[in-house]
Design a protein around this motif. Structure first.
Motif, mmCIF file in Angstrom:
data_model
loop_
_atom_site.group_PDB
_atom_site.id
_atom_site.type_symbol
_atom_site.label_atom_id
_atom_site.label_comp_id
_atom_site.label_asym_id
_atom_site.label_seq_id
_atom_site.Cartn_x
_atom_site.Cartn_y
_atom_site.Cartn_z
ATOM 1 N N GLY A 183 -56.135 82.867 40.127
ATOM 2 C CA GLY A 183 -56.038 84.295 39.781
ATOM 3 C C GLY A 183 -57.104 85.111 40.487
ATOM 4 N N THR A 184 -56.825 86.403 40.650
ATOM 5 C CA THR A 184 -57.831 87.305 41.224
ATOM 6 C C THR A 184 -58.452 88.115 40.081
ATOM 7 O OG1 THR A 184 -56.176 89.018 41.556
ATOM 8 C CG2 THR A 184 -56.588 87.542 43.402
ATOM 9 N N THR A 185 -59.746 88.366 40.150
ATOM 10 C CA THR A 185 -60.358 89.185 39.099
ATOM 11 C C THR A 185 -60.354 90.649 39.517
ATOM 12 O OG1 THR A 185 -62.622 89.150 39.945
ATOM 13 C CG2 THR A 185 -61.964 87.333 38.496
ATOM 14 N N VAL A 186 -60.415 91.508 38.509
ATOM 15 C CA VAL A 186 -60.551 92.951 38.728
ATOM 16 C C VAL A 186 -61.865 93.382 38.069
ATOM 17 C CG1 VAL A 186 -59.509 95.198 38.213
ATOM 18 C CG2 VAL A 186 -58.054 93.233 38.725
ATOM 19 N N PRO A 187 -62.933 93.507 38.845
ATOM 20 C CA PRO A 187 -64.218 93.891 38.254
ATOM 21 C C PRO A 187 -64.176 95.323 37.734
ATOM 22 C CG PRO A 187 -64.509 93.009 40.481
ATOM 23 C CD PRO A 187 -63.044 93.234 40.283
ATOM 24 N N LEU A 188 -64.858 95.555 36.616
ATOM 25 C CA LEU A 188 -64.924 96.900 36.047
ATOM 26 C C LEU A 188 -66.231 97.602 36.427
ATOM 27 C CD1 LEU A 188 -63.499 96.300 32.446
ATOM 28 C CD2 LEU A 188 -62.283 96.880 34.553
ATOM 29 N N GLU A 189 -67.212 96.820 36.875
ATOM 30 C CA GLU A 189 -68.493 97.398 37.284
ATOM 31 C C GLU A 189 -68.891 96.788 38.616
ATOM 32 O OE1 GLU A 189 -69.199 95.172 34.274
ATOM 33 O OE2 GLU A 189 -69.463 96.608 32.638
ATOM 34 N N ASN A 190 -69.641 97.540 39.429
ATOM 35 C CA ASN A 190 -70.124 97.003 40.703
ATOM 36 C C ASN A 190 -71.047 95.818 40.470
ATOM 37 O OD1 ASN A 190 -69.395 97.678 43.260
ATOM 38 N ND2 ASN A 190 -70.435 99.660 43.194
ATOM 39 N N GLN A 191 -72.018 96.012 39.588
ATOM 40 C CA GLN A 191 -72.860 94.880 39.184
ATOM 41 C C GLN A 191 -72.115 94.264 37.995
ATOM 42 O OE1 GLN A 191 -77.110 95.496 39.107
ATOM 43 N NE2 GLN A 191 -76.908 97.402 40.260
ATOM 44 N N THR A 192 -71.238 93.306 38.332
ATOM 45 C CA THR A 192 -70.144 92.951 37.419
ATOM 46 C C THR A 192 -70.584 92.101 36.234
ATOM 47 O OG1 THR A 192 -68.678 92.983 39.329
ATOM 48 C CG2 THR A 192 -67.812 91.984 37.316
ATOM 49 N N VAL A 193 -70.399 92.679 35.057
ATOM 50 C CA VAL A 193 -70.555 91.936 33.813
ATOM 51 C C VAL A 193 -69.162 91.678 33.233
ATOM 52 C CG1 VAL A 193 -71.454 92.042 31.446
ATOM 53 C CG2 VAL A 193 -72.820 92.934 33.357
ATOM 54 N N ARG A 194 -68.301 92.705 33.313
ATOM 55 C CA ARG A 194 -66.958 92.571 32.740
ATOM 56 C C ARG A 194 -65.909 92.652 33.846
ATOM 57 N NH1 ARG A 194 -69.463 96.358 29.304
ATOM 58 N NH2 ARG A 194 -69.978 95.489 27.266
ATOM 59 N N PHE A 195 -64.850 91.881 33.661
ATOM 60 C CA PHE A 195 -63.733 91.940 34.619
ATOM 61 C C PHE A 195 -62.439 91.558 33.921
ATOM 62 C CE2 PHE A 195 -65.803 87.788 35.066
ATOM 63 C CZ PHE A 195 -64.757 86.905 34.889
ATOM 64 N N ILE A 196 -61.314 91.958 34.528
ATOM 65 C CA ILE A 196 -59.986 91.565 34.025
ATOM 66 C C ILE A 196 -59.539 90.346 34.826
ATOM 67 C CG2 ILE A 196 -57.590 92.316 33.741
ATOM 68 C CD1 ILE A 196 -58.656 95.203 33.696
ATOM 69 N N ASP A 197 -58.894 89.419 34.147
ATOM 70 C CA ASP A 197 -58.503 88.163 34.816
ATOM 71 C C ASP A 197 -57.082 87.796 34.398
ATOM 72 O OD1 ASP A 197 -58.774 85.897 36.342
ATOM 73 O OD2 ASP A 197 -60.433 85.047 35.205
ATOM 74 N N ASN A 198 -56.557 86.728 34.936
ATOM 75 C CA ASN A 198 -55.254 86.256 34.460
ATOM 76 C C ASN A 198 -55.259 84.745 34.254
ATOM 77 O OD1 ASN A 198 -54.361 84.929 36.920
ATOM 78 N ND2 ASN A 198 -54.173 86.993 37.772
ATOM 79 N N PHE A 199 -54.104 84.228 33.854
ATOM 80 C CA PHE A 199 -53.999 82.864 33.342
ATOM 81 C C PHE A 199 -54.151 81.762 34.391
ATOM 82 C CE2 PHE A 199 -50.123 81.482 35.320
ATOM 83 C CZ PHE A 199 -49.697 82.679 35.864
ATOM 84 N N SER A 200 -53.950 82.072 35.668
ATOM 85 C CA SER A 200 -53.729 81.004 36.659
ATOM 86 C C SER A 200 -54.935 80.082 36.814
ATOM 87 C CB SER A 200 -53.373 81.633 38.008
ATOM 88 O OG SER A 200 -53.378 80.637 39.010
#
Ligand code: PMT
Length: 370
Positions: free
Chosen positions: A60-77
């Motif tokens: 899966g590819t992540t979708v970072p929510l911050e440049n200095q990434t603490v949180r991101f959206i991910d998927n199941f793969s």
């Protein structure tokens, strides 16, 4: 290294204007330069040795929510499809560039990682106190080890990793351009679960989004021309609000411009069985590539649907008594009697793909027919 530097080999010059928007506004990842150099050397070696090269994407590819990434959206793969398929491509004589999500499953080591059994359970001490493999696992582990060592010795497997969707897209584009000299000997097997939505660089918060209103910066609305535009992920009162942009579909650009002579196989993932064939057909028509492999989330380990212009539609299925244990167990007939050793569906998918590829090399790609 400057994250906005251009690709050193001049590959960017060949990209059409419509695709450049994304790459003009989202920064090149620092890893690209190294990935590009490694891929170039790898492809040159296999071009000299007249070997086919498969680019297998995985995880899966992540979708970072911050440049200095603490949180991101991910998927199941987890990367099972990609890692398993890569082994069968190597077995079929291909060199493989394995473009994978960092820390997802890898060819060969997948047999002992991410498992409910810890890999240490495969080991014991012998009488002399040395660490050895338990007898019952010797045969299987020896076979995996031999194949892994052969791939290393012959340099037929190149591992390149990504984390975010941005890293994935930059690297995919770079690989596509690097593989062009191979012509029809190149193949893309796009098994990665690529995010359809993302936070563009210009709307990315720099720092960790504060959950407390007391520490939450205000973002005056930029639309009236005053103040900066609010970040895509932000606190509004006590709520975290995220509005994402669509990721441009790069499949069309890949097929038409980045790698027009390679064989391209995309996957179509659905959860609703009634939509699968229609969506797979739609993708084939829209992107005009050679093959769409449709799969459903809950049955993907034992059945897939091949949809191609040349051969129409056909299901590839592992017989009920030969299925590997599913990740979820959902939808599987758990009571089915075992009629022989388990078969991985990728051992059926990859030879069928390789046959179609050989046919395309021998008879030409109908897309390029006059
Ligand atoms: O890793 P596993 O757990 O084994 O799972 C394997 C899998 C289910 C992830 C794999 O078999 C699979 O189906 N991968 C593709 C999932 C997916 O992205 O499907 P999609 O329907 O969203 O996209 C279809 C195609 O468009 C994909 O081949 C993708 O490369 C491409 N795409 C997707 C998004 C995007 N923005 N641009 C694209 O070009």
């Amino acid at each position: 290294m400057n994250g906005h530097a251009t690709v050193s080999n001049g590959a960017s010059d060949k990209i059409p204007a419509e695709s450049m928007d994304y790459f003009a506004t989202n920064p090149q990842p620092p890893t690209l330069r190294f990935h590009s150099a490694a891929a170039k050397a790898f492809i040159e070696q296999h071009a000299r040795e007249n070997r086919r090269v498969a680019i297998v994407t995985s995880g899966g590819t992540t979708v970072p929510l911050e440049n200095q990434t603490v949180r991101f959206i991910d998927n199941f793969s987890a990367g099972t499809r990609g890692a398993t398929s890569a082994e069968y491509f190597l077995e079929a004589g291909y060199a493989v560039i394995f473009l994978h999500r960092q820390f997802s499953l890898l060819p060969y080591s997948r047999h002992y990682s991410h498992s409910t059994n810890c890999f240490l359970d495969f080991m014991t001490h012998n009488d002399a106190g040395a660490v050895v493999v338990e007898n019952e696992y010797q045969k299987q582990m020896s076979s995996v080890l031999d194949r892994y060592r052969t791939a290393k010795k012959e340099n037929t497997l190149l591992l390149l990793s990504f984390t975010s969707v941005n890293e994935y897209l930059w690297t995919l584009r770079e690989l596509a351009i690097q593989i062009q000299p191979l012509g029809a000997n190149g193949l893309f097997y796009l098994a990665a679960a690529v995010s359809d939505f993302f936070v563009p660089a210009e709307r990315m918060a720099e720092h960790k989004i504060q959950s407390s209103e007391d520490f939450n910066p205000s973002h005056p609305d930029g639309e009236d021309g005053e103040g900066e535009e609010a970040p895509a992920a932000r606190m509004e009162g006590k709520k975290l609000v995220i509005d994402l942009d669509p990721v441009p579909k790069f499949l069309k650009t890949l097929v038409d411009t980045w790698a027009p002579h390679s064989m391209i196989i995309s996957f179509k993932l659905e959860t609703d069985p009634s939509l699968l064939a229609t969506k797979a057909r739609y993708a084939l028509e829209k992107y005009s590539h050679q093959l769409v492999i449709g799969n459903l989330l809950n049955t993907r380990k034992w059945e897939v649907l091949f949809v191609s212009a040349k051969e129409g539609e056909r299901w590839i299925r592992v017989p009920a008594g030969r299925r590997t244990k599913s990740h979820t167990g959902f939808g599987e007939d758990m009571n089915a009697a075992h009629s022989g050793p388990a078969i991985e569906i990728e051992s059926l998918i990859v030879p069928a793909v390789a046959k179609m590829h050989a046919d395309m090399i021998a008879n030409g790609d109908p897309r390029h027919a006059a």
